[in-house]
Motif scaffolding. Structure first.
Motif, PDB file in Angstrom:
ATOM      1  N   LYS A   1       0.787  -1.078  -0.137  1.00  0.00           N
ATOM      2  CA  LYS A   1      -0.099   0.084   0.192  1.00  0.00           C
ATOM      3  C   LYS A   1       1.356   1.203  -0.084  1.00  0.00           C
ATOM      4  O   LYS A   1       1.118   1.805   0.973  1.00  0.00           O
ATOM      5  CB  LYS A   1      -1.025   0.295   0.995  1.00  0.00           C
ATOM      6  N   PRO A   2       1.687   1.729  -1.020  1.00  0.00           N
ATOM      7  CA  PRO A   2       2.235   2.999  -1.421  1.00  0.00           C
ATOM      8  C   PRO A   2       1.869   4.308  -0.414  1.00  0.00           C
ATOM      9  O   PRO A   2       2.818   4.739  -0.092  1.00  0.00           O
ATOM     10  CB  PRO A   2       3.158   2.716  -2.741  1.00  0.00           C
ATOM     11  N   ASP A   3       0.465   4.457  -0.988  1.00  0.00           N
ATOM     12  CA  ASP A   3       0.229   5.328  -0.932  1.00  0.00           C
ATOM     13  C   ASP A   3       0.446   5.266   0.729  1.00  0.00           C
ATOM     14  O   ASP A   3       0.245   7.087   1.036  1.00  0.00           O
ATOM     15  CB  ASP A   3      -1.089   5.754  -1.277  1.00  0.00           C
ATOM     16  N   LEU A   4      -0.107   4.578   1.366  1.00  0.00           N
ATOM     17  CA  LEU A   4      -0.649   5.265   2.737  1.00  0.00           C
ATOM     18  C   LEU A   4       1.585   4.862   3.522  1.00  0.00           C
ATOM     19  O   LEU A   4       1.205   5.604   4.710  1.00  0.00           O
ATOM     20  CB  LEU A   4      -1.497   3.644   3.847  1.00  0.00           C
ATOM     21  N   GLN A   5       1.869   4.494   3.015  1.00  0.00           N
ATOM     22  CA  GLN A   5       2.836   3.502   3.965  1.00  0.00           C
ATOM     23  C   GLN A   5       4.125   4.711   3.226  1.00  0.00           C
ATOM     24  O   GLN A   5       4.786   5.366   4.287  1.00  0.00           O
ATOM     25  CB  GLN A   5       3.601   2.174   3.610  1.00  0.00           C
ATOM     26  N   MET A   6       4.123   4.523   2.308  1.00  0.00           N
ATOM     27  CA  MET A   6       5.446   5.874   1.458  1.00  0.00           C
ATOM     28  C   MET A   6       6.475   5.667   1.832  1.00  0.00           C
ATOM     29  O   MET A   6       7.466   5.499   2.880  1.00  0.00           O
ATOM     30  CB  MET A   6       5.154   7.585   2.732  1.00  0.00           C
ATOM     31  N   SER A   7       7.234   5.396   0.633  1.00  0.00           N
ATOM     32  CA  SER A   7       8.498   4.986   1.063  1.00  0.00           C
ATOM     33  C   SER A   7       9.380   5.973   0.542  1.00  0.00           C
ATOM     34  O   SER A   7       8.694   7.102   0.450  1.00  0.00           O
ATOM     35  CB  SER A   7       9.331   4.017  -0.345  1.00  0.00           C
ATOM     36  N   GLY A   8      10.881   6.073   1.415  1.00  0.00           N
ATOM     37  CA  GLY A   8      12.006   7.454   1.149  1.00  0.00           C
ATOM     38  C   GLY A   8      12.388   7.624   2.624  1.00  0.00           C
ATOM     39  O   GLY A   8      12.560   8.475   2.708  1.00  0.00           O
TER      40      GLY A   8
ATOM     41  N   ALA B   1      -6.230   2.942  -1.142  1.00  0.00           N
ATOM     42  CA  ALA B   1      -5.602   2.279  -2.102  1.00  0.00           C
ATOM     43  C   ALA B   1      -5.470   2.284  -3.545  1.00  0.00           C
ATOM     44  O   ALA B   1      -4.594   2.405  -4.446  1.00  0.00           O
ATOM     45  CB  ALA B   1      -5.143   1.310  -1.451  1.00  0.00           C
ATOM     46  N   LYS B   2      -7.146   1.803  -3.828  1.00  0.00           N
ATOM     47  CA  LYS B   2      -7.615   1.745  -5.322  1.00  0.00           C
ATOM     48  C   LYS B   2      -7.021   3.214  -6.223  1.00  0.00           C
ATOM     49  O   LYS B   2      -6.819   2.773  -6.976  1.00  0.00           O
ATOM     50  CB  LYS B   2      -8.493   0.824  -5.475  1.00  0.00           C
ATOM     51  N   ARG B   3      -7.810   4.362  -5.695  1.00  0.00           N
ATOM     52  CA  ARG B   3      -7.942   5.613  -6.539  1.00  0.00           C
ATOM     53  C   ARG B   3      -6.811   6.296  -5.926  1.00  0.00           C
ATOM     54  O   ARG B   3      -6.254   7.831  -6.121  1.00  0.00           O
ATOM     55  CB  ARG B   3      -9.101   5.656  -5.389  1.00  0.00           C
ATOM     56  N   LYS B   4      -5.850   6.014  -5.020  1.00  0.00           N
ATOM     57  CA  LYS B   4      -4.576   6.834  -4.417  1.00  0.00           C
ATOM     58  C   LYS B   4      -5.229   8.195  -4.221  1.00  0.00           C
ATOM     59  O   LYS B   4      -4.388   9.151  -4.842  1.00  0.00           O
ATOM     60  CB  LYS B   4      -4.255   7.059  -5.738  1.00  0.00           C
ATOM     61  N   ILE B   5      -6.049   7.921  -2.725  1.00  0.00           N
ATOM     62  CA  ILE B   5      -6.255   8.981  -2.846  1.00  0.00           C
ATOM     63  C   ILE B   5      -5.014   9.553  -1.298  1.00  0.00           C
ATOM     64  O   ILE B   5      -4.936   8.320  -0.496  1.00  0.00           O
ATOM     65  CB  ILE B   5      -7.593   9.227  -1.798  1.00  0.00           C
ATOM     66  N   PRO B   6      -4.352  10.219  -0.943  1.00  0.00           N
ATOM     67  CA  PRO B   6      -3.367  10.160  -0.354  1.00  0.00           C
ATOM     68  C   PRO B   6      -4.043  10.123   1.235  1.00  0.00           C
ATOM     69  O   PRO B   6      -3.496  11.438   1.503  1.00  0.00           O
ATOM     70  CB  PRO B   6      -2.176  11.409  -0.561  1.00  0.00           C
ATOM     71  N   ILE B   7      -4.366   9.293   1.650  1.00  0.00           N
ATOM     72  CA  ILE B   7      -4.280   9.240   3.154  1.00  0.00           C
ATOM     73  C   ILE B   7      -3.172   9.833   3.925  1.00  0.00           C
ATOM     74  O   ILE B   7      -2.442   8.990   3.653  1.00  0.00           O
ATOM     75  CB  ILE B   7      -5.616   8.448   3.951  1.00  0.00           C
ATOM     76  N   VAL B   8      -3.552   9.466   5.569  1.00  0.00           N
ATOM     77  CA  VAL B   8      -2.295   9.183   6.803  1.00  0.00           C
ATOM     78  C   VAL B   8      -2.267   8.190   6.398  1.00  0.00           C
ATOM     79  O   VAL B   8      -1.296   7.574   7.286  1.00  0.00           O
ATOM     80  CB  VAL B   8      -2.754  10.074   7.941  1.00  0.00           C
TER      81      VAL B   8
ATOM     82  N   GLY C   1      -7.622  20.033   5.142  1.00  0.00           N
ATOM     83  CA  GLY C   1      -7.888  19.085   3.911  1.00  0.00           C
ATOM     84  C   GLY C   1      -7.756  17.779   4.386  1.00  0.00           C
ATOM     85  O   GLY C   1      -7.289  17.013   5.303  1.00  0.00           O
ATOM     86  N   SER C   2      -8.794  17.348   4.203  1.00  0.00           N
ATOM     87  CA  SER C   2     -10.172  16.601   5.259  1.00  0.00           C
ATOM     88  C   SER C   2     -10.136  14.793   3.983  1.00  0.00           C
ATOM     89  O   SER C   2     -10.403  13.475   4.282  1.00  0.00           O
ATOM     90  CB  SER C   2     -11.079  16.618   5.855  1.00  0.00           C
ATOM     91  N   ALA C   3      -9.966  15.506   2.452  1.00  0.00           N
ATOM     92  CA  ALA C   3     -10.720  14.302   1.396  1.00  0.00           C
ATOM     93  C   ALA C   3     -11.884  13.611   2.615  1.00  0.00           C
ATOM     94  O   ALA C   3     -13.047  14.371   1.865  1.00  0.00           O
ATOM     95  CB  ALA C   3      -9.283  13.506   1.698  1.00  0.00           C
ATOM     96  N   ILE C   4     -11.378  12.533   2.460  1.00  0.00           N
ATOM     97  CA  ILE C   4     -12.923  10.838   2.149  1.00  0.00           C
ATOM     98  C   ILE C   4     -13.201  10.994   4.005  1.00  0.00           C
ATOM     99  O   ILE C   4     -13.457  10.212   4.370  1.00  0.00           O
ATOM    100  CB  ILE C   4     -12.569  10.186   1.622  1.00  0.00           C
TER     101      ILE C   4
END
Ligand SMILES: C[S@@+](CC[C@H](N)C(=O)[O-])C[C@H]1O[C@@H](n2cnc3c(N)ncnc32)[C@H](O)[C@@H]1O
Length: 243
Positions: free
Chosen positions: A29-36, A65-72, A96-99
């Protein structure tokens, strides 16, 4: 990593994992985990220990994860939740609350009688978030506004226990100036993405977003009114206490 990426990241990884063959990262789940920021396998380990979330948060994580929404994501969600509980926060203003994923972590911490202010510029996000809030049973604790979070915050004259900043990064220095007067003494100013996938360590950053985050972090640490700490989890979370 982009041009100018910090040597420090790889140096640190080799120290932490000295002598070991690096297992391949399973970052599913790279959008949740975030590498770097944290070495991939260490990040995987941290996420592997997290207890499962309830049905609503799990559904939101899957959608993100599916729609690449950048949640925390859940590791940071747990921190937000605990910060609110530890400080007895009853009012949280979220920019900035998104979904509404982070909103739910806050709302569960402020409890009955507490209030979380949801703000997002996108009406569709707000509609989707409302559905999740109802399913999670926290809709009565959330005040929803669609529009520019900086403007909405300026219109509020009250002080908040916590202000959470997760808007467009170019606006971070402006958020700093607006948020401080709206925070009570002892309150927390919490900000996501302050390490920006490690780009904050570039020698000559070119992106406006990176420059804005650098300026923001400087403001946080140099303010005599704040005591700031950056938690290097996921994409970096700044926690600043108002003195
Ligand atoms: C990173 S996402 C927020 C994720 C959310 N905090 C979470 O973790 O679940 C950023 C959101 O901020 C919204 N946004 C960006 N700048 C904004 C602004 N100035 N005012 C209101 N919303 C904004 C975007 O529409 C987007 O949905």
């Amino acid at each position: 990593m982009e041009d100018g990426a910090p040597a420090r990241l790889s140096e640190r990884s080799s120290v932490v994992l000295e002598g070991d063959e690096l297992p391949k990262s399973k970052a599913t789940k790279p959008d949740l985990q975030m590498s770097g920021i944290t070495a991939g396998p260490v990040e995987d380990y941290l996420y592997s220990m997290l207890p499962p979330r309830d049905e609503v948060l799990t559904k939101m994580e899957d959608e993100a994860a599916k729609r690449k929404i950048p949640i925390v994501g859940p590791a940071v969600g747990r921190i937000l939740h605990r910060l609110a509980l530890m400080t007895g926060a009853k009012t949280v203003f979220e920019m900035g609350s998104a979904i509404g994923y982070s909103t739910i972590w806050w709302a569960r911490a402020v409890g009955e009688g507490g209030l979380v202010f949801y703000t997002d510029g996108d009406r569709k996000n707000a509609e989707e978030a409302r559905g999740y809030f109802e399913k999670a049973g926290v809709a009565s604790r959330i005040n929803m506004t669609t529009g520019d979070a900086l403007e909405v915050l300026s219109e509020h004259k009250q002080e908040f226990d916590i202000i959470f900043n997760d808007v467009d990064k170019e606006d971070y220095p402006r958020v700093f100036r607006l948020a401080l007067p709206r925070l009570r003494k002892g309150g927390l100013f919490v900000t996501d993405n302050v390490l920006w996938s490690g780009r904050v360590a570039q020698k000559s950053p070119k992106e406006a977003s990176t420059k804005a985050i650098l300026e923001f972090n400087r403001l946080l640490y140099s303010s005599p009114d704040l005591f700031t700490t950056i938690l290097p989890i996921r994409d970096g979370v700044a926690v600043a206490v108002k003195k």
